[in-house]
Design a protein around this motif. Structure first.
Motif: not given
Length: 138
Positions: A35-39, A88-92, A118-119
């Motif tokens: 998961i990522a901010p744009d995904m 965390l601001t990027g993909p994980v 995540l919720e």
């Protein structure tokens, strides 16, 4: 309920994720989640990890999801410290390892646990007037 998602309380699991993880039993492929901010949350193979998190298994760091054997792999350079908390601001990449440290495939139950995590840990920060989706590490 429609036939593209499974719902339990507020958590939705895409049927594509379910079918992909079910396929792993026959293909022998190792599947992880990303998961990522744009995904959106998606299932990926071990071969696809470096496309999402280039530092994976080299310069990455890990965060254990409490009370599980699941780990979040992330780029430590993409951690924002704000108000005494880390985000965390990027993909994980969600990974699971066996007792020997070998990465093994996730199960649908583990993806569900991750979605519950995540919720409760996802936040949107405002930075310079822009919304930034993050995962709180605390």
């Amino acid at each position: 309920m429609n036939n593209t998602t499974i719902r339990s309380e507020k958590v939705t699991i895409d049927m594509h994720i379910c079918s992909t993880l079910a396929e792993r039993r026959t293909s022998g492929e190792v599947y992880l989640a990303a998961i990522a901010p744009d995904m959106e949350l998606t299932v990926i193979t071990l071969d696809e990890v470096s496309d999402i998190l280039p530092c994976f298994d080299e310069d990455d760091a890990y965060l254990n999801i409490p009370a599980t054997s699941l780990l979040l792999s992330y780029n430590p350079k993409q951690v924002l410290e704000l108000g005494g908390r880390r985000y965390l601001t990027g993909p994980v990449i969600l990974v699971r390892a066996d007792m020997d440290g070998n990465i093994i495939s996730l199960t649908i139950d583990e993806v569900y646990i991750f979605q519950k995590y995540l919720e409760s840990h996802s936040v949107t920060l405002m930075v310079g007037g822009q919304k930034m989706p993050c995962i709180c590490m605390e």
